[in-house]
Enzyme design. Structure first.
Site, mmCIF file in Angstrom:
data_model
loop_
_atom_site.group_PDB
_atom_site.id
_atom_site.type_symbol
_atom_site.label_atom_id
_atom_site.label_comp_id
_atom_site.label_asym_id
_atom_site.label_seq_id
_atom_site.Cartn_x
_atom_site.Cartn_y
_atom_site.Cartn_z
ATOM 1 N N GLY A 46 -3.348 -7.507 25.229
ATOM 2 C CA GLY A 46 -2.495 -6.761 25.849
ATOM 3 C C GLY A 46 -2.018 -5.514 25.031
ATOM 4 O O GLY A 46 -1.340 -5.577 24.254
ATOM 5 N N GLN A 51 3.285 1.556 24.833
ATOM 6 C CA GLN A 51 4.055 0.799 23.088
ATOM 7 C C GLN A 51 3.151 2.041 21.822
ATOM 8 O O GLN A 51 3.896 1.483 20.850
ATOM 9 C CB GLN A 51 3.032 -0.766 22.767
ATOM 10 N N CYS A 88 5.672 -10.178 22.233
ATOM 11 C CA CYS A 88 4.829 -9.147 22.522
ATOM 12 C C CYS A 88 5.165 -8.003 21.085
ATOM 13 O O CYS A 88 5.377 -8.448 20.088
ATOM 14 C CB CYS A 88 6.271 -8.672 23.358
ATOM 15 N N LEU A 89 4.229 -7.173 21.141
ATOM 16 C CA LEU A 89 3.803 -5.983 19.688
ATOM 17 C C LEU A 89 5.000 -5.497 19.006
ATOM 18 O O LEU A 89 5.417 -5.713 18.370
ATOM 19 C CB LEU A 89 2.584 -5.570 19.703
ATOM 20 N N HIS A 130 2.745 -8.806 31.769
ATOM 21 C CA HIS A 130 4.089 -7.666 31.025
ATOM 22 C C HIS A 130 3.287 -6.719 30.691
ATOM 23 O O HIS A 130 4.122 -6.284 30.649
ATOM 24 C CB HIS A 130 2.489 -8.819 30.184
ATOM 25 N N GLU A 131 2.187 -6.355 30.352
ATOM 26 C CA GLU A 131 1.554 -5.054 30.603
ATOM 27 C C GLU A 131 2.149 -3.802 31.603
ATOM 28 O O GLU A 131 1.789 -2.789 31.683
ATOM 29 C CB GLU A 131 0.189 -4.583 30.243
ATOM 30 N N HIS A 134 6.007 -2.963 31.143
ATOM 31 C CA HIS A 134 5.519 -1.803 30.275
ATOM 32 C C HIS A 134 5.823 -0.344 30.831
ATOM 33 O O HIS A 134 6.432 0.482 29.947
ATOM 34 C CB HIS A 134 5.020 -1.948 28.280
HETATM 35 NI NI NI Z 1 4.337 -5.912 25.130
#
Ligand code: NI
Length: 152
Positions: A46, A51, A88-89, A130-131, A134
């Protein structure tokens, strides 16, 4: 193929509330393609626009055979609370156990500007929660998620 740079903490853009997408045009289409390319390059499941430094309310995710673009999404969670271990990236080398719900009903616009509503459970429900966080500047390390950290 365009791989964008994924921002990492600490970065103020990761804790901002994003704005609604207004224009459903070619540049939005190109941006969504770039988001998918970037997510694949980073081997994520995702990725949300903030991000990559774009404070707009959209994210993409892909897991198993589900491939999803959500623009200006609203979420309604349902089902049981569960403990979800997530990375998380934008937060390398950290795993956190956060509280999620087992199901989510999403209403969002697709890339053509058409509204859709769809329900998800399992991993997709967790990724979507999660997304979506953000878009509100909430990371897995946020207090509101009753986080426990461990190093990944
Ligand atoms: Ni994330």
């Amino acid at each position: 193929m365009t791989v964008l740079t994924v921002l990492e903490v600490p970065n103020i853009l990761l804790s901002q509330t994003a704005d609604d997408v207004v224009d459903f045009d070619d540049s939005l289409n190109d941006f969504v393609t770039d988001l998918f390319d970037t997510m694949h390059a980073y081997k994520g499941i995702g990725l949300a626009a903030p991000q990559v430094g774009v404070l707009k309310r959209l994210f993409v995710c892909e897991y198993d055979n589900n491939c999803l673009v959500c623009i200006n999404p609203t979420l309604e969670v349902y089902g049981d609370e569960l403990e979800s271990e997530e990375g998380c990236l934008s937060i390398p080398n950290i795993l956190a156990t956060v509280t999620r719900y087992s199901g989510v009903n999403v209403s969002a616009y697709d890339i053509n500007g058409d509204l859709f509503t769809q329900s998800f459970d399992g991993m997709m429900a967790v990724v979507i929660q999660h997304e979506n966080d953000h878009l509100n500047g909430v990371l897995i390390t946020h207090d509101s998620l009753k986080t426990r950290y461990h190093s990944g």
